[in-house]
Design a protein around this motif. Structure first.
Motif, PDB file in Angstrom:
ATOM      1  N   TRP A  37       0.857  -1.180   0.000  1.00  0.00           N
ATOM      2  CA  TRP A  37       0.000   0.000   0.000  1.00  0.00           C
ATOM      3  C   TRP A  37       0.894   1.231   0.000  1.00  0.00           C
ATOM      4  O   TRP A  37       1.627   1.483   0.951  1.00  0.00           O
ATOM      5  N   ASP A  38       0.820   2.019  -1.070  1.00  0.00           N
ATOM      6  CA  ASP A  38       1.675   3.189  -1.205  1.00  0.00           C
ATOM      7  C   ASP A  38       0.981   4.490  -0.848  1.00  0.00           C
ATOM      8  O   ASP A  38       1.580   5.557  -0.922  1.00  0.00           O
ATOM      9  N   GLY A  39      -0.270   4.426  -0.458  1.00  0.00           N
ATOM     10  CA  GLY A  39      -0.975   5.625  -0.055  1.00  0.00           C
ATOM     11  C   GLY A  39      -2.381   5.308   0.372  1.00  0.00           C
ATOM     12  O   GLY A  39      -2.869   4.187   0.168  1.00  0.00           O
ATOM     13  N   GLY A  40      -3.010   6.294   0.974  1.00  0.00           N
ATOM     14  CA  GLY A  40      -4.378   6.108   1.413  1.00  0.00           C
ATOM     15  C   GLY A  40      -5.069   7.421   1.729  1.00  0.00           C
ATOM     16  O   GLY A  40      -4.422   8.460   1.891  1.00  0.00           O
ATOM     17  N   VAL A  41      -6.375   7.358   1.806  1.00  0.00           N
ATOM     18  CA  VAL A  41      -7.221   8.484   2.215  1.00  0.00           C
ATOM     19  C   VAL A  41      -8.514   7.897   2.755  1.00  0.00           C
ATOM     20  O   VAL A  41      -8.976   6.858   2.281  1.00  0.00           O
ATOM     21  N   THR A  42      -9.091   8.561   3.737  1.00  0.00           N
ATOM     22  CA  THR A  42     -10.361   8.126   4.314  1.00  0.00           C
ATOM     23  C   THR A  42     -11.397   9.229   4.135  1.00  0.00           C
ATOM     24  O   THR A  42     -11.093  10.408   4.323  1.00  0.00           O
ATOM     25  N   VAL A  43     -12.607   8.824   3.765  1.00  0.00           N
ATOM     26  CA  VAL A  43     -13.744   9.736   3.668  1.00  0.00           C
ATOM     27  C   VAL A  43     -14.656   9.452   4.847  1.00  0.00           C
ATOM     28  O   VAL A  43     -15.141   8.331   5.002  1.00  0.00           O
ATOM     29  N   LEU A  44     -14.882  10.450   5.672  1.00  0.00           N
ATOM     30  CA  LEU A  44     -15.870  10.370   6.752  1.00  0.00           C
ATOM     31  C   LEU A  44     -17.117  11.100   6.274  1.00  0.00           C
ATOM     32  O   LEU A  44     -17.021  12.216   5.768  1.00  0.00           O
ATOM     33  N   VAL A  45     -18.270  10.493   6.418  1.00  0.00           N
ATOM     34  CA  VAL A  45     -19.501  11.146   5.986  1.00  0.00           C
ATOM     35  C   VAL A  45     -20.106  11.878   7.178  1.00  0.00           C
ATOM     36  O   VAL A  45     -20.331  11.288   8.241  1.00  0.00           O
ATOM     37  N   GLU A  46     -20.334  13.162   6.978  1.00  0.00           N
ATOM     38  CA  GLU A  46     -20.964  14.016   7.988  1.00  0.00           C
ATOM     39  C   GLU A  46     -22.356  14.372   7.463  1.00  0.00           C
ATOM     40  O   GLU A  46     -22.490  15.139   6.513  1.00  0.00           O
TER      41      GLU A  46
END
Length: 183
Positions: A74-83
């Motif tokens: 895994w060379d990168g990541g991002v998380t989406v939190l839903v508000e």
């Protein structure tokens, strides 16, 4: 960009989620990019990492995307939190319209400049726009006031400064950047 697949994490991939987060926190930019230290992350019990992976693998509340290389790294990541509209955000503010909140954006140093960060952001934003009933009206993220490199990157990706600033308990000043739903 070498051959990478942008995909959501799977529930059982908690060890990889943990390793990627700790790698991000060891990055020299971590003090102005993340609100957690390596020591804090390393002290979390395995159960927290298991729950984090499980919660970000399915459903509407959160989704973590990773850039997986052909070698499985895994060379990168991002998380989406839903508000959701009517809820309270991470800063204690009322959420007026449904929105995605990007957190944990990270690409390993050797992959920077390869297009990987742009591909991760695109996957995260595309997922946010695909959510239905209720749809999300915007996607946002926060950038530390001293992180000019990140702010410039997000502007190149279509995010604009909203003018809203948050001062955290630690004294860190974070600026909101957002992109609105097309159409």
């Amino acid at each position: 960009m070498d051959q990478h697949v942008m995909r959501p994490v799977r529930a059982g991939e908690w060890r990889q989620v943990k390793e990627l987060r700790i790698a991000a926190l060891r990055d020299p930019a971590a003090p102005v990019a993340f609100l957690e230290t390596v020591e804090q992350a390393e002290s979390h019990p395995d159960l927290l990492w298991q729950r984090r992976a499980e919660g970000a693998s399915h459903g509407r509340r959160a989704r973590q995307f990773v850039a997986e290389g052909s070698d499985g790294v895994w060379d990168g990541g991002v998380t989406v939190l839903v508000e959701e509209a009517g809820s309270v955000d991470l800063f204690g503010q009322a959420v007026e319209q449904g929105q995605g909140h990007l957190v944990g954006v990270f690409v390993r140093a050797e992959q920077r400049g390869s297009g990987l960060a742009e591909a991760l952001l695109a996957a995260a934003v595309e997922w946010a726009w695909a959510l239905e009933e209720p749809v999300l009206e915007r996607v946002r993220l926060f950038v530390h006031r001293d992180n000019a490199r990140a702010a410039a990157f997000y502007r190149r990706c279509g995010f604009t400064a909203s003018g809203w600033t948050v001062v955290l308990d630690s004294g860190q000043e974070e600026h909101e950047y957002l992109v609105r739903r097309p159409g």
